[in-house]
Motif scaffolding. Sequence first.
Motif, PDB file in Angstrom:
ATOM      1  N   ASN A  89       0.605  -1.050   0.054  1.00 49.02           N
ATOM      2  CA  ASN A  89       0.063  -0.227   0.318  1.00 49.02           C
ATOM      3  C   ASN A  89       1.145   1.072   0.267  1.00 49.02           C
ATOM      4  O   ASN A  89       1.244   1.739   1.376  1.00 49.02           O
ATOM      5  CB  ASN A  89      -1.394  -0.195   1.240  1.00 49.02           C
ATOM      6  CG  ASN A  89      -2.135  -1.282   0.900  1.00 49.02           C
ATOM      7  OD1 ASN A  89      -2.093  -1.011   0.183  1.00 49.02           O
ATOM      8  ND2 ASN A  89      -2.147  -1.909   1.903  1.00 49.02           N
TER       9      ASN A  89
ATOM     10  N   THR B 269      -3.352  -2.615  -2.004  1.00 45.48           N
ATOM     11  CA  THR B 269      -3.184  -1.755  -3.710  1.00 45.48           C
ATOM     12  C   THR B 269      -2.649  -3.214  -3.920  1.00 45.48           C
ATOM     13  O   THR B 269      -3.333  -2.893  -5.611  1.00 45.48           O
ATOM     14  CB  THR B 269      -2.407  -0.604  -3.864  1.00 45.48           C
ATOM     15  OG1 THR B 269      -2.885   0.752  -2.879  1.00 45.48           O
ATOM     16  CG2 THR B 269      -2.027  -0.401  -5.017  1.00 45.48           C
ATOM     17  N   ALA B 270      -2.181  -3.438  -3.421  1.00 49.97           N
ATOM     18  CA  ALA B 270      -0.827  -4.821  -4.095  1.00 49.97           C
ATOM     19  C   ALA B 270      -0.922  -6.204  -3.351  1.00 49.97           C
ATOM     20  O   ALA B 270      -0.734  -5.671  -2.274  1.00 49.97           O
ATOM     21  CB  ALA B 270      -0.136  -4.023  -5.428  1.00 49.97           C
TER      22      ALA B 270
ATOM     23  N   ILE C 178       1.268  -9.102  -3.833  1.00 46.50           N
ATOM     24  CA  ILE C 178       3.483 -10.214  -4.263  1.00 46.50           C
ATOM     25  C   ILE C 178       2.615 -11.471  -3.757  1.00 46.50           C
ATOM     26  O   ILE C 178       3.419 -11.387  -2.818  1.00 46.50           O
ATOM     27  CB  ILE C 178       4.084  -9.407  -4.319  1.00 46.50           C
ATOM     28  CG1 ILE C 178       3.753  -8.271  -4.246  1.00 46.50           C
ATOM     29  CG2 ILE C 178       5.246 -10.147  -5.033  1.00 46.50           C
ATOM     30  CD1 ILE C 178       5.344  -7.143  -4.072  1.00 46.50           C
TER      31      ILE C 178
ATOM     32  N   LYS D 196      -6.331 -12.145  -4.465  1.00 50.03           N
ATOM     33  CA  LYS D 196      -6.909 -11.053  -5.088  1.00 50.03           C
ATOM     34  C   LYS D 196      -8.216 -12.119  -4.912  1.00 50.03           C
ATOM     35  O   LYS D 196      -9.015 -12.549  -5.111  1.00 50.03           O
ATOM     36  CB  LYS D 196      -6.526 -11.373  -5.858  1.00 50.03           C
ATOM     37  CG  LYS D 196      -7.167  -9.950  -8.000  1.00 50.03           C
ATOM     38  CD  LYS D 196      -6.942  -9.262  -7.756  1.00 50.03           C
ATOM     39  CE  LYS D 196      -7.248  -8.209  -8.618  1.00 50.03           C
ATOM     40  NZ  LYS D 196      -9.675  -8.090  -8.569  1.00 50.03           N
TER      41      LYS D 196
ATOM     42  N   ALA E 100      -5.465  -7.658  -2.481  1.00 47.84           N
ATOM     43  CA  ALA E 100      -6.205  -7.266  -3.220  1.00 47.84           C
ATOM     44  C   ALA E 100      -7.707  -7.472  -3.986  1.00 47.84           C
ATOM     45  O   ALA E 100      -8.098  -8.193  -4.045  1.00 47.84           O
ATOM     46  CB  ALA E 100      -5.159  -7.032  -4.790  1.00 47.84           C
TER      47      ALA E 100
END
Length: 147
Positions: free
Chosen positions: A22, A36-37, A39, A92, A122
């Motif tokens: 973030n 936000t993302a 990994i 996600k 996410a």
Amino acid sequence: MTMGVPIGTAANENDLKLTIVNPRNLYDPTPNGYSTAVIVPREGRLAYISGQGGQDNRGALSPDFAVQVEQSYKNLRTALDALGARPEQVAKLTVFVVDHNMSKLEVLTRAVKEMFGETLPAQTLVPVPKLAIEPMLFEVEAVVMLE
């Protein structure tokens, strides 16, 4: 802010970890129930969970949006359990909302925070005019990292 979220049961450096990202120079999405993302480490295997609607195990579907959201997340949890996965392994989510509005967003945000706590995946929300069957108001699909 970037933080690693351990998903193993032991505090071991070799445990697979999702890394939540973030960035400080972007709007903080965590109050809205997502990151936000995320990994996934190179060693992580992925599973894709199909859209889970608000039907119970008999196929019954409440006309109430909040009830459908709650049941959809119960169904997602059942699918995770079948994979041997936990919510913190979800990288996600994609959610589909019929006739999206802010009150529905509040219901969804509460449900996501309840299921995922601080390990927010996410997420993308897609407003739609209708879903697979007429009474469906909500559907959630997930990408999950398996250990």
